[in-house]
Scaffold this active site. Structure first.
Site, PDB file in Angstrom:
ATOM      1  CG  HIS A  82      -0.600   0.641   2.835  1.00 32.38           C
ATOM      2  ND1 HIS A  82      -0.816  -0.664   3.320  1.00 32.38           N
ATOM      3  CD2 HIS A  82      -0.335   1.564   2.965  1.00 32.38           C
ATOM      4  CE1 HIS A  82       0.200  -0.269   5.236  1.00 32.38           C
ATOM      5  NE2 HIS A  82      -0.398   1.203   4.037  1.00 32.38           N
ATOM      6  CG  ASP A 137      -0.154  -3.719   2.972  1.00 33.66           C
ATOM      7  OD1 ASP A 137       1.201  -3.703   1.651  1.00 33.66           O
ATOM      8  OD2 ASP A 137      -0.236  -3.514   3.645  1.00 33.66           O
ATOM      9  CB  SER A 144       2.906   1.663   6.565  1.00 31.80           C
ATOM     10  OG  SER A 144       1.702   1.054   6.862  1.00 31.80           O
TER      11      SER A 144
HETATM   12  N1  ARG Z   1      -5.015   1.076   7.553  1.00 35.04           N
HETATM   13  C1  ARG Z   1      -3.631   0.482   7.236  1.00 35.04           C
HETATM   14  C2  ARG Z   1      -2.462   1.968   7.370  1.00 35.04           C
HETATM   15  O1  ARG Z   1      -3.282   3.108   7.798  1.00 35.04           O
HETATM   16  C3  ARG Z   1      -3.265   0.091   6.034  1.00 35.04           C
HETATM   17  C4  ARG Z   1      -3.943   0.926   5.077  1.00 35.04           C
HETATM   18  C5  ARG Z   1      -3.793  -0.047   3.263  1.00 35.04           C
HETATM   19  N2  ARG Z   1      -4.992  -0.508   3.452  1.00 35.04           N
HETATM   20  C6  ARG Z   1      -6.067  -0.527   3.212  1.00 35.04           C
HETATM   21  N3  ARG Z   1      -7.202  -1.306   2.384  1.00 35.04           N
HETATM   22  N4  ARG Z   1      -6.459   1.245   2.242  1.00 35.04           N
HETATM   23  O2  ARG Z   1      -2.504   2.627   6.701  1.00 35.04           O
HETATM   24  N1  ASP Z   2      -1.154   1.349   8.275  1.00 39.58           N
HETATM   25  C1  ASP Z   2      -0.444   2.383   8.542  1.00 39.58           C
HETATM   26  C2  ASP Z   2       0.613   3.291   7.724  1.00 39.58           C
HETATM   27  O1  ASP Z   2       0.176   3.253   6.461  1.00 39.58           O
HETATM   28  C3  ASP Z   2       0.634   2.020   9.653  1.00 39.58           C
HETATM   29  C4  ASP Z   2      -0.644   2.318  11.164  1.00 39.58           C
HETATM   30  O2  ASP Z   2      -1.467   2.833  10.987  1.00 39.58           O
HETATM   31  O3  ASP Z   2      -0.982   0.773  12.426  1.00 39.58           O
HETATM   32  O4  ASP Z   2       1.454   3.092   8.190  1.00 39.58           O
END
Ligand code: ARG
Ligand code: ASP
Length: 719
Positions: free
Chosen positions: A82, A218, A650
């Protein structure tokens, strides 16, 4: 008496909560002992050293918002799928759909240059608090204080020795009580090396996002290039792979429950030291507003995306990013409620008050601090709610209003009679509009507008813009009619209308825009907000900044027995903890690891979130996991730890006790998303992809095993 006793018993819990995003240069002083007791086999200066290679030299901020790390002596960079998604999708076409099918460079020549992607490393950091705060007095008002600090920082920049390819970054810490300087090196020749298909790299998509158990691979791979002297240089065919001062060995040993892990990266933002009143406001006022607005926008988009594959492709990235924060805020507010964050913070505050009452000096200085902080938050509440309502409604979720806001100053040059200035920018704006039209389907945006405008009219105070939107809708026969009218008549909603105006006479364009119904509506909405909400917001915010800075410093004085880590601010930090499952509620216990078997349990053929590539199914059926299988013969996918992470972490490496990469951080668990405001070691967990799954996908799935030749793979060296 009883209460005091209760507090005393509770105290160790209140004060020793693990977690924290620590400053690499202070590890020896603040953390080394605890880290060793948890299992660390390295010295603090193996992790961070200013003048010799250390693990920090393998860690970079990837493209501003994520973390990446060197995993070979030839600049190979590992980050999340991502995090690389922008680059992956930018180079995707219908013939070469790297988002769908993945991408693997089978040689250096196949790697794809990615202009705009960057890798920023830290050469060294320094505490510059004394110099930054030189001449700053407590009597100064916030404005004078800031301008004195700005002068000091400029001086520090001039006096700091750096190479010409280095840059200097200075950031406030602990709400402005301390300042640290970073000398950085940023590489801009970054090339895409590999990415799995979305059915692996984004498996589970939005449904599984922020949720455990998780089965997402990921990750993506890039390579950083430098000039012949190993210095940053713009893209050139003559550039060579970066030779980093350190790169991370990758361990095939995996992790077991209780193992020490640490996560090294660039966390973006946390607010761990707020008052209970601020926590309550987030949980009960501002998050609900944001969540409700995004909920409505997402439902509307989803309706269109389900019915039209072209719209689905066009909106997938926008949808994911709106949904990501929406879901986090929802989890955060639920977590704050469920785990009684406000009540616990009030207990902490009661202890704060008890301590200052025992010290005459503190009593004079800090007696009023919490009451004033609470009062200011209370005064702020309607304005904070209005701010989130306004920003989320118009600027974040209605595309055409965001456009209008971006064009306002330019159109004003026409209204002010400055035709040359107006004309000079037409070409640039035309380019921006082309980009905006590519990302917008007017029918979708119109539907979102209609729903959100109605909500705004009902919820925004009349004098702050609510009445204006309401009267416009009444004038035209309702919110749908208002939307029809705007989108049928604006130049910002119709590429052809825009193109013919932009190609024609500048004066005619200026006139059309200054009367454009969308721009007119935007002016009508933004005027009362700018005039009546913004000044008050700024005044209250400046008061809050001051009080929060004082409260931060008071907490550090009063709780001498507690270690304080500075809130995340986009700078390099280390967090550490243990591999650990968790129990979100009575009788429910989550294990710490998921497996490929779980991917197949979730498999929904043809589904856009839960499809699984055939080749992966075949490998699973044959249990063809090679050297990457766990000792029980299964293929691990993801695991949990108590590392305290946030957005920006991330792509951060999860390291074992010896500094080998065992995982790749990418998310947090649903029940613990409140960790940005209230880290609770019982419930907050970070989610990492197992390093073995990454190597398995590269080697067995993608057939790009040649990449492993440049890595350092560690086996059988456990403990
Ligand atoms: N929750 C994670 C972060 O805050 C992964 C986000 C990417 N994945 C998604 N399905 N949008 O970045
Ligand atoms: N998914 C988040 C990021 O892209 C990481 C988190 O918020 O735990 O940095």
């Amino acid at each position: 008496m009883k209460r005091t006793l209760f507090l005393l018993l509770l105290l160790p819990v209140l004060l020793s909560a693990q977690g924290g995003m620590w400053l690499p240069m202070h590890l020896e002083k603040q953390n080394e002992k605890e880290m060793k007791s948890l299992g660390l086999k390295l010295e603090a200066d193996d992790i961070y050293a200013p003048n010799r290679p250390s693990i920090k030299d393998a860690i970079c901020q990837f493209s501003g918002g994520c973390t990446g790390e060197m995993i070979s002596p030839e600049g190979l960079l590992l980050t999340n799928h991502h995090c690389g998604f922008g680059a992956i999708s930018e180079h995707s076409t219908l013939e070469h759909n790297y988002v769908e099918d993945g991408f693997w460079a089978m040689s250096r020549a196949d790697e794809i240059p990615c202009p705009g992607e960057t890798a920023m490393f830290i050469s060294r950091m320094e505490d510059v608090t004394a110099l930054a705060l030189l001449g700053v007095t407590e009597a100064m008002n916030e404005r004078d204080r800031q301008s004195q600090i700005d002068k000091n920082l400029a001086q520090i920049r001039v006096n700091t020795k750096k190479e010409k390819w280095e840059e200097i970054l200075i950031r406030p810490f602990y709400n402005g009580n301390q300042y640290f300087l970073f000398v950085t090196v940023t590489y801009t020749d970054v090339r895409l090396v590999g990415a799995p298909p979305s059915s692996i790299g984004k498996f589970g998509a939005d449904t599984d996002n922020w949720v455990w158990p998780r089965h997402t691979g990921d990750f993506s791979l890039f390579r950083v290039y430098a000039d012949k002297d190993n210095r940053p240089a713009p893209f050139s065919a003559d550039n060579r792979p970066l030779r980093p001062a350190h790169f991370l060995p990758i361990s095939l040993e995996g992790v077991a429950e209780g193992d020490f892990t640490m996560v090294y990266g660039f966390p973006g933002r946390t607010d761990e030291y707020l008052s209970a009143s601020a926590l309550r406001q987030t949980a009960e006022v501002t998050n609900p507003v944001r969540v409700d607005i995004r909920d409505k926008a997402l439902k509307t988009m989803d309706r269109f995306m389900r019915n039209d594959p072209a719209i689905k492709i066009q909106y997938i990235s926008r949808f994911a990013s709106i949904a990501n924060a929406w879901k986090k805020w929802l989890g955060e507010m639920q977590g704050l409620q469920t785990y009684k964050a406000v009540a616990k913070r009030q207990e902490y505050e009661a202890e704060f008050v008890r301590r200052i009452n025992q010290n005459p000096d503190w009593k004079i200085r800090y007696n009023n601090l919490l009451p004033r902080l609470n009062q200011t938050h209370k005064d702020m509440e309607p304005y904070a709610e209005a701010r989130d309502n306004y920003l989320e409604t118009f600027l974040r979720n209605v595309q055409v209003m965001g456009l209008a806001s971006g064009l306002t100053n330019w159109v004003k040059t026409y209204d002010d009679g400055n035709l040359p200035a107006f004309s000079a920018k037409i070409k640039e704006v035309d380019g921006q509009m082309a980009g905006a039209f590519r990302e917008m389907n007017p029918a979708v945006d119109k539907a979102v507008f209609a729903v959100l405008a109605e909500r705004f009219a009902k919820t925004m105070r009349p004098e702050w813009g609510g009445a204006y939107v309401k009267s416009e809708a009444e004038r035209l026969g309702g919110f749908d009619k208002l939307a029809d009218y705007l989108y049928a008549n604006s130049a910002l909603t119709n590429p052809d209308r825009w193109a013919s105006l932009a190609a024609g006479d500048a004066g005619a364009l200026g006139k059309a825009l200054s009367q454009d119904p969308v721009l007119v509506l935007w002016r009508g909405v933004s005027k009362p907000y700018q005039e009546q909400v913004v000044p008050k917001l700024q005044e209250l915010q400046s008061g809050l900044n001051l009080l929060q800075r004082q409260y931060m410093s008071a907490q550090m004085q009063v709780f001498k027995d507690k270690r304080f880590f500075p809130d995340a601010n986009g700078t390099l930090r280390l967090t550490y903890g243990k591999v650990n499952g968790y129990s979100p509620r009575d009788a429910v216990r989550y294990e710490f690891r998921t497996h490929l078997d779980g991917v197949l349990e979730k498999y929904v053929p043809g589904d856009y979130e839960f499809d699984v590539p055939k080749k992966l199914i075949d490998l699973w059926k044959a249990k063809d996991y090679g050297q990457y299988a766990a000792k029980d013969g299964r293929m691990p996918v993801a695991f949990l730890g108590t590392n305290h992470t946030t957005g920006g972490n991330s792509g951060s490496p999860a390291l074992d006790a010896r500094g080998n990469l065992v995982g790749l951080n990418f998310d947090r668990v649903w029940e613990g998303t409140m960790s940005d405001l209230n880290y609770d070691p019982a419930i907050c967990r970070n989610i990492m992809v197992d390093a073995r799954y990454i190597l398995f996908i590269i080697d067995k799935y993608a057939g790009a095993g040649y990449l492993l030749n440049e890595m350092k793979i560690v086996k059988g060296k456990r403990k």
